[in-house]
Structure formats: structure tokens, C-alpha cells
Design an enzyme around this catalytic site. Structure first.
Site, PDB file in Angstrom:
ATOM      1  N   GLN A  28      68.833  35.724  58.628  1.00 55.76           N
ATOM      2  CA  GLN A  28      69.539  36.440  57.566  1.00 55.76           C
ATOM      3  C   GLN A  28      69.357  37.922  57.833  1.00 55.76           C
ATOM      4  O   GLN A  28      68.235  38.438  57.772  1.00 55.76           O
ATOM      5  CB  GLN A  28      68.940  36.070  56.195  1.00 55.76           C
ATOM      6  CG  GLN A  28      69.673  36.678  55.004  1.00 55.76           C
ATOM      7  CD  GLN A  28      70.894  35.873  54.563  1.00 55.76           C
ATOM      8  OE1 GLN A  28      71.136  34.757  55.039  1.00 55.76           O
ATOM      9  NE2 GLN A  28      71.676  36.420  53.659  1.00 55.76           N
ATOM     10  N   HIS A  48      64.937  31.470  47.107  1.00 51.24           N
ATOM     11  CA  HIS A  48      63.575  31.811  47.540  1.00 51.24           C
ATOM     12  C   HIS A  48      62.463  31.015  46.859  1.00 51.24           C
ATOM     13  O   HIS A  48      61.415  31.566  46.511  1.00 51.24           O
ATOM     14  CB  HIS A  48      63.345  33.311  47.369  1.00 51.24           C
ATOM     15  CG  HIS A  48      64.187  34.173  48.288  1.00 51.24           C
ATOM     16  ND1 HIS A  48      64.724  33.718  49.469  1.00 51.24           N
ATOM     17  CD2 HIS A  48      64.577  35.481  48.187  1.00 51.24           C
ATOM     18  CE1 HIS A  48      65.403  34.699  50.058  1.00 51.24           C
ATOM     19  NE2 HIS A  48      65.340  35.766  49.309  1.00 51.24           N
ATOM     20  N   GLU A  87      65.445  37.837  58.481  1.00 49.83           N
ATOM     21  CA  GLU A  87      64.691  36.677  58.006  1.00 49.83           C
ATOM     22  C   GLU A  87      65.043  35.463  58.861  1.00 49.83           C
ATOM     23  O   GLU A  87      66.141  34.924  58.744  1.00 49.83           O
ATOM     24  CB  GLU A  87      65.030  36.403  56.541  1.00 49.83           C
ATOM     25  CG  GLU A  87      64.738  37.554  55.616  1.00 49.83           C
ATOM     26  CD  GLU A  87      65.679  37.574  54.404  1.00 49.83           C
ATOM     27  OE1 GLU A  87      65.654  36.614  53.621  1.00 49.83           O
ATOM     28  OE2 GLU A  87      66.439  38.539  54.258  1.00 49.83           O
ATOM     29  N   HIS A 122      59.690  37.793  54.530  1.00 48.81           N
ATOM     30  CA  HIS A 122      60.725  38.663  53.970  1.00 48.81           C
ATOM     31  C   HIS A 122      60.337  40.149  54.064  1.00 48.81           C
ATOM     32  O   HIS A 122      60.481  40.898  53.096  1.00 48.81           O
ATOM     33  CB  HIS A 122      60.978  38.248  52.521  1.00 48.81           C
ATOM     34  CG  HIS A 122      62.345  38.560  52.012  1.00 48.81           C
ATOM     35  ND1 HIS A 122      62.900  39.821  52.091  1.00 48.81           N
ATOM     36  CD2 HIS A 122      63.284  37.775  51.427  1.00 48.81           C
ATOM     37  CE1 HIS A 122      64.107  39.777  51.554  1.00 48.81           C
ATOM     38  NE2 HIS A 122      64.369  38.552  51.144  1.00 48.81           N
ATOM     39  N   SER A 123      59.886  40.583  55.237  1.00 44.43           N
ATOM     40  CA  SER A 123      59.540  42.004  55.384  1.00 44.43           C
ATOM     41  C   SER A 123      60.789  42.875  55.398  1.00 44.43           C
ATOM     42  O   SER A 123      61.812  42.504  55.970  1.00 44.43           O
ATOM     43  CB  SER A 123      58.759  42.219  56.679  1.00 44.43           C
ATOM     44  OG  SER A 123      57.450  41.730  56.517  1.00 44.43           O
ATOM     45  N   TYR A 124      60.676  44.030  54.757  1.00 42.20           N
ATOM     46  CA  TYR A 124      61.730  45.051  54.759  1.00 42.20           C
ATOM     47  C   TYR A 124      61.278  46.158  55.709  1.00 42.20           C
ATOM     48  O   TYR A 124      60.257  46.797  55.465  1.00 42.20           O
ATOM     49  CB  TYR A 124      61.902  45.660  53.362  1.00 42.20           C
ATOM     50  CG  TYR A 124      62.575  44.771  52.337  1.00 42.20           C
ATOM     51  CD1 TYR A 124      61.953  43.614  51.875  1.00 42.20           C
ATOM     52  CD2 TYR A 124      63.806  45.116  51.798  1.00 42.20           C
ATOM     53  CE1 TYR A 124      62.562  42.817  50.914  1.00 42.20           C
ATOM     54  CE2 TYR A 124      64.416  44.329  50.831  1.00 42.20           C
ATOM     55  CZ  TYR A 124      63.798  43.186  50.398  1.00 42.20           C
ATOM     56  OH  TYR A 124      64.394  42.398  49.442  1.00 42.20           O
ATOM     57  N   ASN A 184      66.145  31.559  50.897  1.00 43.01           N
ATOM     58  CA  ASN A 184      67.579  31.734  50.676  1.00 43.01           C
ATOM     59  C   ASN A 184      68.092  30.767  49.589  1.00 43.01           C
ATOM     60  O   ASN A 184      67.309  30.238  48.817  1.00 43.01           O
ATOM     61  CB  ASN A 184      68.373  31.641  51.978  1.00 43.01           C
ATOM     62  CG  ASN A 184      69.603  32.547  51.924  1.00 43.01           C
ATOM     63  OD1 ASN A 184      70.577  32.252  51.229  1.00 43.01           O
ATOM     64  ND2 ASN A 184      69.544  33.671  52.612  1.00 43.01           N
ATOM     65  N   ARG A 185      69.410  30.562  49.550  1.00 50.56           N
ATOM     66  CA  ARG A 185      70.017  29.954  48.374  1.00 50.56           C
ATOM     67  C   ARG A 185      70.292  28.458  48.510  1.00 50.56           C
ATOM     68  O   ARG A 185      70.642  27.976  49.593  1.00 50.56           O
ATOM     69  CB  ARG A 185      71.335  30.671  48.056  1.00 50.56           C
ATOM     70  CG  ARG A 185      71.103  32.107  47.633  1.00 50.56           C
ATOM     71  CD  ARG A 185      72.385  32.895  47.516  1.00 50.56           C
ATOM     72  NE  ARG A 185      72.114  34.253  47.050  1.00 50.56           N
ATOM     73  CZ  ARG A 185      71.736  35.263  47.844  1.00 50.56           C
ATOM     74  NH1 ARG A 185      71.602  35.074  49.141  1.00 50.56           N
ATOM     75  NH2 ARG A 185      71.488  36.448  47.332  1.00 50.56           N
ATOM     76  N   ASP A 233      74.465  40.971  54.410  1.00 47.50           N
ATOM     77  CA  ASP A 233      73.593  40.008  53.731  1.00 47.50           C
ATOM     78  C   ASP A 233      74.087  38.611  54.099  1.00 47.50           C
ATOM     79  O   ASP A 233      74.557  37.864  53.252  1.00 47.50           O
ATOM     80  CB  ASP A 233      73.626  40.240  52.210  1.00 47.50           C
ATOM     81  CG  ASP A 233      72.519  39.469  51.494  1.00 47.50           C
ATOM     82  OD1 ASP A 233      71.752  38.759  52.173  1.00 47.50           O
ATOM     83  OD2 ASP A 233      72.426  39.579  50.261  1.00 47.50           O
TER      84      ASP A 233
HETATM   85  C1  BGC Z   1      68.995  37.627  50.248  1.00 44.30           C
HETATM   86  C2  BGC Z   1      69.486  38.776  49.417  1.00 44.30           C
HETATM   87  C3  BGC Z   1      68.479  39.041  48.337  1.00 44.30           C
HETATM   88  C4  BGC Z   1      67.138  39.335  48.978  1.00 44.30           C
HETATM   89  C5  BGC Z   1      66.053  39.524  47.950  1.00 44.30           C
HETATM   90  C6  BGC Z   1      67.682  37.988  50.845  1.00 44.30           C
HETATM   91  O1  BGC Z   1      67.182  36.915  51.564  1.00 44.30           O
HETATM   92  O2  BGC Z   1      69.926  37.240  51.220  1.00 44.30           O
HETATM   93  O3  BGC Z   1      70.755  38.482  48.843  1.00 44.30           O
HETATM   94  O4  BGC Z   1      68.869  40.133  47.543  1.00 44.30           O
HETATM   95  O5  BGC Z   1      66.763  38.262  49.796  1.00 44.30           O
HETATM   96  O6  BGC Z   1      66.002  38.471  47.077  1.00 44.30           O
END
Ligand code: BGC
Length: 345
Positions: A282, A110, A310, A179-181, A84-85, A246
Site C-alpha cells: 500500500q 487495521h 505497507e 505502518h511507519s510514516y 487495510n480494509r 492510497d
Molecule cells: C490506509 C489509509 C489510511 C491510513 C491510516 C492506510 O493503510 O490505506 O487510507 O488513512 O492507513 O489509517
């Protein structure tokens, strides 16, 4: 007792830079088959049965190494040093300011330009899983200290456990996640609107227009973020006129219950429950996917065609004194676990 798990290994591809082998490990139980590769500890496939015993691959990804080496939004990968940020890519530890690469608006996200998702990890096969290790050198992507890490995937029946351990030589921020979708209808399905979501969180973190938490820990009561009772995503998005999710949910400490989140896909009966030892999740509904990537079997992945849960420490915690401690110090061990439990109802 859960039936036996088998583990097999094979070549997934070779890095074009130096020909190094990227291996693929397949963990198989009676109800779950998980493919993981040594690049980024990426979960490339996750086959789960449904009500009618039909099996679907419920994670987004690519068929070949090439896909994972080109630009993509971290499909299936382990993220670090800090998921994350981090606001403006800056933080101060022990009076020293550190600067990271800016790779998401004005912020760092990330782990930077070459995060752990792009590293080749060293694998070790276990009786019911695989352990990957990596050393991130002092100064890697601007972060202090040499960080030794072990990420272990083990399978027990329908549950995949991910354990993260790390040790450092200097105090460093750390926040490891996967970070699995997911799309419980199968990775090629066009949306997750029919999924029912429930997250045991009384509060969430509002963000500014660059997606950095404002510092407020807000109650979910009466808002679109109140997922304490299951909501169908389409209905929730419509009711609150939102663009999806998000945000970090501040999960309630689960005393007796291991799981903090549950997603149910009524048509197939598939259920995913997520548990974590970390204080946040997240919840991201793939708002930035746009159908431009060519996924497995030629699938396209449009906006809202997946969700991520996440498990993490709260975003920008290193710059927010009122957030949970983000630092790992020499002599300490970072040791966190995430459980992904699949079942059918
Ligand atoms: C973030 C999103 C981002 C994604 C892919 C997530 O963890 O919260 O904003 O687009 O990751 O980078």
C-alpha cells in the site's frame, strides 16, 4: 560482514490503566539507529545518516507514550489481525459469517477498535534485535481462533528486517504489516514532494468510493500508478492532477532482487528500499494528515508530509476469490518478512 549491532532497553512509559511498563529498545548499527517500543511494536524513531553524514530521524511519531495512547493514524505500528480494509466489516470462513467493528466509513480497517497496534507485546532481546510476542484470543475484535504471533526486528548494517510469524487454532484471515510514516528529509519536513519513488508493480487495485478494491487488477500502463521508472512525487501529482496515493500496488515477484520499492531523497542522498515476501504494497502519501497532531520535538505533520509503503496482502482479499489467499489455517504457519534498507548515494 556488517559491524556489530548493539541493543539496549529502557522504560518508555507506563500504561495509565494498570501501570504496566512499556519498554523501549534501541537497535544501533554503524549507519542506523532504530527505536521500537513494546506497545504495538511501534517504531518510534529511525535515525539515518545522509550524504553529509548528518543524521535525521526519518519516521513520524511522538516523544512520549501519551502521544501513542491518544488517537493517531497508526504511526510506526504493527497492524493486525488484518491490515487495510475489509468491506462492510464482514467475511465468511467455513460457511460461518463473521462481523467486525466498522471503523472506516462503512468498512473495517487495521484490525478494528483495539488492534495489535494498541496491545502491549512481550519483548525478548536478541543479539541484533528484539522479538515481540502476543496472543490474540479467540474472538478478539470478532476474528476466529486464538492467534499466537511473533514479530522480530533485526538490524544488519543499514537494513532493518521485520519478520512476522503466526499460528492459529481456527481458520482466520490475517494480514500483518508495519505502518511507519517516512520522510527522508527528516520527520519534521513539510512534505515529501521532492522524493523520487519507484515501485516494481505492473498492476494496482482500483478502489470504489469507500476505498474497497473493485476486484479488478488493472495495468498501471499510462496511468499515474505507473511507478516502474522513478517519478518525482510533486511532478506526478501535478501531471495527473491526483490527490496523492492510497492504493495497493501488486508487486512483481522479485526473483533475483529483494526490493520492490525504492524512494530517493535527492537533497540528502538518502534512499529507502523496501522488500517483501507478500504480494502487495500500500503506497500511501499521508493524504489524511492535516497538521493537527503534535509530533516529536513539536513538529506538525501536514498532508503529504510522509509516505508509507505497507507490505501486505491485497485489501479485502478475504472477500475476493480472485485475490491471493487471505486465510491462515490450523497447523500452518504464517511467516512473512519485510526488509527496509537505508543507504546514501
Ligand atoms: C490506509 C489509509 C489510511 C491510513 C491510516 C492506510 O493503510 O490505506 O487510507 O488513512 O492507513 O489509517
Amino acid at each position: 560482514m556488517a559491524a556489530a549491532v548493539s541493543v539496549s532497553r529502557g522504560l518508555f512509559g507506563r500504561l495509565p490503566s494498570d501501570g504496566a511498563e512499556v519498554e523501549r529498545f534501541q537497535l544501533k548499527s554503524e549507519s542506523l539507529t532504530v527505536d521500537v517500543i513494546s506497545l504495538g511494536c511501534i517504531i518510534t524513531a529511525l535515525q539515518v545518516q545522509g550524504r553529509a553524514a548528518e543524521s535525521e530521524d526519518v519516521v513520524l511519531g511522538f516523544d512520549t507514550l501519551e502521544g501513542y495512547l491518544s488517537k493517531h493514524p497508526y504511526f510506526g505500528a504493527v497492524i493486525g489481525r488484518v491490515a487495510n480494509r475489509i468491506a462492510k466489516g464482514k467475511f465468511t470462513v467455513d460457511g460461518k459469517e463473521y462481523e467486525l467493528a466498522i471503523n472506516n466509513g462503512p468498512n473495517s480497517i487495521h484490525g478494528g477498535l483495539i488492534g495489535f497496534d494498541k496491545k502491549l507485546w512481550t519483548p525478548e532481546v536478541l543479539p541484533n534485535g528484539v522479538r515481540f510476542s502476543l496472543v490474540s484470543e479467540d474472538g478478539d475484535e470478532g476474528y476466529p481462533g486464538e492467534l499466537k504471533m511473533w514479530v522480530t526486528y533485526t538490524l544488519h548494517g543499514g537494513e532493518l528486517t521485520i519478520n512476522y510469524r503466526a499460528q492459529t487454532t481456527k481458520t482466520t484471515p490475517i494480514n500483518l504489516t508495519n505502518h511507519s510514516y517516512f520522510n527522508l528529509a527528516g520527520h519534521g519536513a513539510s512534505s515529501v514532494y521532492d522524493h523520487e519513488v519507484c515501485i516494481a508493480a505492473d498492476s494496482y487495485l482500483p478502489v470504489d468510493d469507500t476505498m474497497i478494491p473493485t476486484g479488478e487488477v488493472a495495468s498501471v500502463q499510462g496511468s499515474s500508478f505507473d511507478l516502474r521508472k522513478p517519478v518525482v512525487l510533486a511532478a506526478q501529482i501535478k501531471k495527473f492532477q491526483i490527490d496523492g496515493f492510497d492504493h495497493n500496488f501488486c508487486v512483481n515477484l522479485q526473483k533475483e532482487q529483494r526490493y520492490s520499492a525504492r524512494v530517493y531523497h535527492p537533497p540528502s542522498g538518502r534512499v529507502l528500499q523496501v522488500g517483501t515476501t507478500l504480494p502487495g504494497i500500500q503506497f500511501y502519501t499521508a493524504n489524511f494528515l492535516d497538521g493537527s497532531l503534535k509530533g516529536k520535538g513539536g513538529a506538525v505533520y501536514p498532508k503529504h508530509s510522509a509516505f508509507c509503503l505497507e507490505a501486505q496482502n491485497w485489501p479485502d482479499a478475504v472477500n475476493k476469490p480472485n485475490f491471493p489467499d487471505a486465510l491462515l489455517r490450523p497447523g500452518e504457519e504464517y511467516n512473512h518478512t519485510t526488509w527496509l534498507k537505508f543507504s546514501v548515494v
